[in-house]
Design an enzyme around this catalytic site. Structure first.
Site, PDB file in Angstrom:
ATOM      1  N   GLY A  58      -3.439   9.726 -18.097  1.00 37.85           N
ATOM      2  CA  GLY A  58      -3.778   9.260 -19.445  1.00 37.85           C
ATOM      3  C   GLY A  58      -3.603   7.751 -19.607  1.00 37.85           C
ATOM      4  O   GLY A  58      -4.239   7.137 -20.474  1.00 37.85           O
ATOM      5  N   ALA A 109      -0.187  11.174 -19.624  1.00 42.25           N
ATOM      6  CA  ALA A 109       0.180  12.009 -20.767  1.00 42.25           C
ATOM      7  C   ALA A 109       1.546  12.608 -20.446  1.00 42.25           C
ATOM      8  O   ALA A 109       1.928  12.717 -19.271  1.00 42.25           O
ATOM      9  CB  ALA A 109      -0.867  13.092 -20.972  1.00 42.25           C
ATOM     10  N   GLU A 161      -6.710   6.324 -18.233  1.00 41.15           N
ATOM     11  CA  GLU A 161      -7.751   6.637 -19.222  1.00 41.15           C
ATOM     12  C   GLU A 161      -7.643   5.727 -20.450  1.00 41.15           C
ATOM     13  O   GLU A 161      -8.649   5.290 -20.999  1.00 41.15           O
ATOM     14  CB  GLU A 161      -7.633   8.114 -19.637  1.00 41.15           C
ATOM     15  CG  GLU A 161      -8.028   9.057 -18.506  1.00 41.15           C
ATOM     16  CD  GLU A 161      -7.739  10.516 -18.829  1.00 41.15           C
ATOM     17  OE1 GLU A 161      -6.561  10.858 -19.034  1.00 41.15           O
ATOM     18  OE2 GLU A 161      -8.695  11.308 -18.879  1.00 41.15           O
ATOM     19  N   GLU A 213      -4.216  14.080 -11.877  1.00 40.85           N
ATOM     20  CA  GLU A 213      -4.122  15.379 -12.575  1.00 40.85           C
ATOM     21  C   GLU A 213      -4.232  16.578 -11.644  1.00 40.85           C
ATOM     22  O   GLU A 213      -3.633  17.621 -11.903  1.00 40.85           O
ATOM     23  CB  GLU A 213      -5.203  15.478 -13.670  1.00 40.85           C
ATOM     24  CG  GLU A 213      -4.944  14.612 -14.885  1.00 40.85           C
ATOM     25  CD  GLU A 213      -5.410  13.167 -14.725  1.00 40.85           C
ATOM     26  OE1 GLU A 213      -5.836  12.781 -13.620  1.00 40.85           O
ATOM     27  OE2 GLU A 213      -5.336  12.425 -15.715  1.00 40.85           O
TER      28      GLU A 213
END
Ligand code: COA
Length: 261
Positions: free
Chosen positions: A112, A67, A115, A135
């Site tokens: 992300g 992200a 993911e 993260e």
């Protein structure tokens, strides 16, 4: 077709290729990109001409490096929940898609990005691909479904290790863990292998393929009985034209021609 700022879209022979296209930011997912992914998957759900999807990143270096940290850094307690729920919702659209979705992982798949790859049905990676859920380095946890899907794919012990250490692993290790289905030499092989696999699936009965997705996802759903979902889906298959065609073709010793009806 909608105008996408952060995606490149190619359509050929029923295959929609979605390329995350922020190469200068290693294809990091900002909110605008997540919304464009939502939008394009709504098309995948709705448009009959689209039979399967390949999801990949622009350039040689990254699938998606996470992200967008410049946006994450602005989050607070109030809007972070919405941020996570929004991403989870979009990634669930991918996971629950009744048409096959293959991630072609061409480099870094971090945070992300890992993911996003895990939300796809199947993952094929180049041998230089790298995976991590880093993260904890930023003081957060995976928020786009990573704690759940990584555990589903690799098991509790390894998922905890990967998320708690933030260790980056290579494609071969990811394959050994079950995070990746296949590893290929380079970008060219990635394109041909994902296409071949998708074409193979697209030659099967489409309703049955969609129901397999549904039944497998039911296994992980807290509020569904997977065996019931399977029996219902099995019964639904048996009222389809494709069921008549598939069984007749076998008995007549000819290839089946499925229509998705
Ligand atoms: N969010 C926002 N920008 C990102 C990004 C991310 N997740 N990952 C990379 N970028 C940007 C960098 O800031 C840099 O932008 P700039 O040129 O404007 O400074 C550009 O992409 C290239 O990245 P850079 O770090 O210079 O490349 P590198 O080859 O030295 O390192 C990585 C590659 C992937 C190891 C490194 O970029 C990295 O650690 N990224 C963050 C990974 C991460 O923590 N992801 C999870 C987020 S929840």
């Amino acid at each position: 077709m909608a105008d996408y700022q952060n995606l490149l879209i190619q359509e050929e022979d029923g295959i929609l290729t979605i390329i995350i296209n922020r190469e200068d930011k290693l294809n990091a997912l900002n909110l605008a990109t997540v919304e464009e992914i939502r939008n394009i998957f709504q098309r995948v759900y709705d448009e009959k001409e689209i039979k399967g999807v390949i999801l990949t990143g622009a350039g040689e270096k990254a699938f998606v490096a996470g992200a967008d940290i410049s946006e994450i850094s602005e989050l607070n307690e109030m809007n972070a929940r919405k941020f996570a729920e929004n991403g989870q919702e979009v990634f669930s659209l991918i996971e629950n898609c009744h048409k096959p979705v293959i991630a072609a992982v061409n480099g870094y798949a971090l945070g992300g990005g890992c993911e996003l790859a895990m939300a796809c049905h199947i993952r094929v990676a180049t041998k230089n691909a790298k995976f991590a859920q880093p993260e904890v380095n930023l003081g957060i946890i995976p928020g786009y479904g990573g704690t759940q899907r990584l555990t589903q794919l690799v098991g509790k012990g390894k998922a905890l290790e990967l998320m708690m250490t933030a260790d980056m692993i290579g494609a071969e290790e990811a394959r050994a863990l079950g995070l990746v289905n296949h590893v290929v030499e380079d970008r060219e092989a990635l394109t041909s292998r994902t296409r071949e696999m998708l074409e193979k699936i697209m030659g099967k009965a489409p309703l049955a393929v969609g129901m397999i997705v549904n039944c497998v996802n039911a296994y992980f759903s807290g509020d569904e009985n997977g065996y019931q979902t399977e029996a219902n889906s099995f019964s639904n298959c048996c009222k389809s034209e494709d069921f008549k065609e598939g069984t007749a073709a076998f008995l007549e010793k000819r290839p089946a021609e499925f229509k998705g009806e």
